[in-house]
Design an enzyme around this catalytic site. Structure first.
Site, PDB file in Angstrom:
ATOM      1  N   GLU A  29       0.831  -1.202   0.000  1.00  0.00           N
ATOM      2  CA  GLU A  29       0.000   0.000   0.000  1.00  0.00           C
ATOM      3  C   GLU A  29       0.870   1.258   0.000  1.00  0.00           C
ATOM      4  O   GLU A  29       0.467   2.307  -0.497  1.00  0.00           O
ATOM      5  CB  GLU A  29      -0.936  -0.017   1.219  1.00  0.00           C
ATOM      6  CG  GLU A  29      -2.271   0.647   0.933  1.00  0.00           C
ATOM      7  CD  GLU A  29      -3.319   0.405   1.996  1.00  0.00           C
ATOM      8  OE1 GLU A  29      -4.385  -0.115   1.671  1.00  0.00           O
ATOM      9  OE2 GLU A  29      -3.065   0.758   3.175  1.00  0.00           O
TER      10      GLU A  29
ATOM     11  N   HIS B  86       7.164 -27.350   0.835  1.00  0.00           N
ATOM     12  CA  HIS B  86       6.544 -28.508   0.200  1.00  0.00           C
ATOM     13  C   HIS B  86       5.489 -28.092  -0.818  1.00  0.00           C
ATOM     14  O   HIS B  86       4.713 -28.916  -1.289  1.00  0.00           O
ATOM     15  CB  HIS B  86       5.947 -29.425   1.275  1.00  0.00           C
ATOM     16  CG  HIS B  86       6.997 -29.981   2.191  1.00  0.00           C
ATOM     17  ND1 HIS B  86       7.468 -31.270   2.113  1.00  0.00           N
ATOM     18  CD2 HIS B  86       7.716 -29.381   3.183  1.00  0.00           C
ATOM     19  CE1 HIS B  86       8.420 -31.456   3.021  1.00  0.00           C
ATOM     20  NE2 HIS B  86       8.581 -30.321   3.690  1.00  0.00           N
TER      21      HIS B  86
ATOM     22  N   LYS C 152     -13.886   1.198  -4.356  1.00  0.00           N
ATOM     23  CA  LYS C 152     -14.931   1.693  -3.448  1.00  0.00           C
ATOM     24  C   LYS C 152     -15.961   2.499  -4.224  1.00  0.00           C
ATOM     25  O   LYS C 152     -17.165   2.328  -4.033  1.00  0.00           O
ATOM     26  CB  LYS C 152     -14.331   2.574  -2.346  1.00  0.00           C
ATOM     27  CG  LYS C 152     -13.508   1.804  -1.338  1.00  0.00           C
ATOM     28  CD  LYS C 152     -13.111   2.721  -0.203  1.00  0.00           C
ATOM     29  CE  LYS C 152     -12.027   2.129   0.653  1.00  0.00           C
ATOM     30  NZ  LYS C 152     -11.419   3.082   1.560  1.00  0.00           N
TER      31      LYS C 152
END
Ligand code: PA5
Length: 431
Positions: A283, A304, A419
Site C-alpha cells: 500500500e 513442500h 470503493k
C-alpha cells in the site's frame, strides 16, 4: 539490539554499494526528519513512541484489564491498517491456539464474506463478548456494516447501558461517523492521531488496546518501539540496518529486475506478521506503475508447495527470511527401540535444532544453488518487546524504500477506485 540484518546470502553482484548511496540515503533521512517529503503530514509515527498520550495509555491498560475480567471474547472490528497490526502482534505473542485464561480475540469488519461473518456471529452469540471498533475515517463499509450488527447484538444481549460498557471505539479525534456515533452513545474512545495512517498505526491505540486485551504487556511493547526508534534514527547507511534493508530491496528491484519479494519465517505464529508486512509495503509503494510485489510463505510448510518454484522457477523473486533464534517452547524427538521409521538419528534432538538445520539448508539451496538473493533478519525471540522492534524496523525501512523509489509512502489513492464502483452499484448517494 534485538534484531540483526545480514546479507551473507546475497551474492556480491546482487549487493548494493553502501558507499555509492550514502548521500542519497542521508538526504532522504533528512527529508523524513525535517518533514519535507511528499506525504510528510503522515510522519507522526516516527516519534510517537516518545510523544504518545501517556494518560490515554494508562486508560487503555485499565480498560483492557476491566474487559479481561468481565468478558471471554473480544471482537476487533476493523480492516487493513485498522486491525492487521494488532492481529499480527497477538498471534505472534500468544500463538495460534486459544490460551486458557486469556481473552480470545476474534476479528470482524475485515471482510464482506457472509459465511465468515455468520460463523463469527454464531460463535459469539452465546458467549460473553465485547467489541473494539477501529476506523480512522469512521466510514469504511466493511467495518461500519459489521459494527452495526455487533452493536445491535450487544444491545439485545446486555441492554443499552450494558452495550455501552462493552464497546470501545478507536477513531479520529473529532471527525467521522464513528466519532459522532461514539459521542452520542457515550462509548469509551481512544484517538488515532491525524498524522498517522492506518498501516503505521499499530503503535497507537489501534494496536495497543486489542494487544492489551489479549494479555500482552504493552509497556514492553512501547519500550521495544522506543529502542527501535533510537536504533534506526541514524542517517548513516553503515549504521542503520533498516536503511540497509530498504536500499538493498531497491537495488534488487530497480537495478536487477527482481519484481517480487517473498517474506518467510520458520514460525507458524509469525504468519500474520507477513500479512501486516504485505500491506505496509504494497500500500505504501505500489504506485505510479512501479514497486516490488510482496508475497509470503511459512517454512518449512511451504517448502513442500512453493519450494519447487523458488528453487527452479522463473527468477523473479528474492527472499527476506525472518528467523527467530530462541523459540519460546521446544519439543524433543523421543527414542524408539524398534526405530521402524529410521528416526533414531534424531532421538533426543529438539525441533528447534531440526528447524534451524532446515533454515540453514534452505538458505544454501535457495541462494547458492537457486541463485535467489536471501536477506536474513534474525530476531532474538518472540515477545512484545521484539515484535514491536520488528514493526518499527519495517516501518522505517518502508518510508526509506518508498522515497528511494520516488513514491509518496503515505497515501493510497488506488484503494478508492473499487470503493467508488461498489458504492455506485450499491446505490449510495453521490456515487
Ligand atoms: O492503511 C490504511 O490506511 C488502510 O488499510 C486503512 O487502515 C483501511 O482502509 C481502514 O480504514 P479506516 O481505518 O479509515 O476504516
Amino acid at each position: 539490539m534485538s534484531l540483526k540484518v545480514s546479507f551473507d546470502y546475497v551474492k556480491k553482484d546482487h549487493m548494493v554499494s553502501f558507499e555509492e548511496n550514502k548521500e542519497r540515503v542521508s538526504s532522504i533521512d533528512k527529508m523524513i526528519n525535517e518533514r519535507t517529503g511528499e506525504g510528510h503530514e503522515f510522519l507522526g509515527w516516527v516519534d510517537y513512541p516518545v510523544n504518545y498520550d501517556k494518560e490515554e495509555f494508562e486508560r487503555i491498560i485499565k480498560k483492557a484489564e476491566e474487559f479481561r475480567n468481565k468478558y471471554d471474547v473480544l471482537v476487533v472490528c476493523g480492516i487493513g491498517g485498522s486491525y492487521l497490526g494488532a492481529r499480527a502482534a497477538i498471534d505472534a505473542c500468544n500463538g495460534v491456539m486459544p490460551k486458557r485464561g486469556r481473552m480470545q480475540v476474534l476479528y470482524l469488519g475485515n471482510t464482506l464474506d457472509p459465511n465468515y461473518s455468520h460463523e463469527i456471529l454464531e460463535y459469539i452469540k452465546d458467549r460473553n463478548f465485547c467489541v473494539c471498533v477501529i476506523s480512522k475515517s469512521g466510514t469504511t463499509t466493511e467495518t461500519s456494516v459489521s459494527f452495526r450488527i455487533l452493536k445491535e447484538m450487544l444491545e439485545d444481549k446486555y441492554g443499552k447501558e450494558g452495550a455501552r460498557d462493552a464497546i470501545v471505539a478507536v477513531t479520529d479525534k473529532e471527525k467521522g461517523a464513528l466519532k459522532s456515533l461514539a459521542n452520542t452513545e457515550g462509548y469509551e474512545t481512544y484517538v488515532l492521531p491525524d498524522d498517522i495512517g492506518g498501516r503505521f498505526s499499530v503503535m497507537t491505540p489501534v494496536g495497543l488496546f486489542p494487544i492489551a486485551c489479549a494479555g500482552i504487556d504493552i509497556r514492553a511493547f512501547m519500550k521495544g518501539l522506543q529502542d527501535a526508534r533510537e536504533e534506526y534514527s541514524s542517517p548513516d547507511i553503515y549504521k542503520n540496518q533498516a536503511y540497509q534493508y530498504a536500499l538493498q530491496r531497491n537495488n534488487l528491484y530497480e537495478k536487477l529486475n527482481y519484481h517480487v519479494e517473498m517474506i518467510a519465517s520458520y514460525e507458524m505464529r509469525l504468519k500474520t506478521i507477513n500479512e501486516w508486512w504485505k500491506q505496509l509495503f504494497d500500500e505504501s509503494e505500489g504506485k505510479l506503475n512501479k514497486a516490488v510485489l510482496t508475497t509470503s510463505a511459512t517454512f518449512t510448510t511451504d517448502l513442500h508447495s512453493l519450494g519447487q518454484f523458488i528453487q527452479e522457477g522463473s527468477k523473479i523473486l528474492y527472499e527476506t527470511i525472518i528467523y527467530v533464534d530462541n523459540p519460546s517452547y521446544d519439543v524433543t524427538v523421543p527414542f524408539d527401540r524398534d526405530d521402524l521409521d529410521g528416526l533414531n538419528y534424531l532421538a533426543g534432538k529438539n525441533l528447534s535444532y531440526i528447524n534451524r538445520k532446515a533454515y540453514e539448508g534452505t538458505l544454501k539451496a535457495h541462494s547458492e544453488t537457486g541463485n535467489i538473493p536471501n536477506i536474513c533478519i534474525n530476531l532474538d525471540k518472540i515477545d512484545a518487546y521484539n515484535i514491536a522492534y520488528l514493526f518499527y524496523f519495517f516501518m522505517k525501512a518502508c518510508a526509506m524504500s518508498a522515497y528511494l523509489l520516488g513514491v509518496n509512502p503515505f497515501n493510497q489513492p488506488g484503494v478508492e477506485v473499487y470503493k467508488k464502483n461498489m458504492f455506485h452499484l450499491l446505490g449510495k448517494k453521490g456515487y
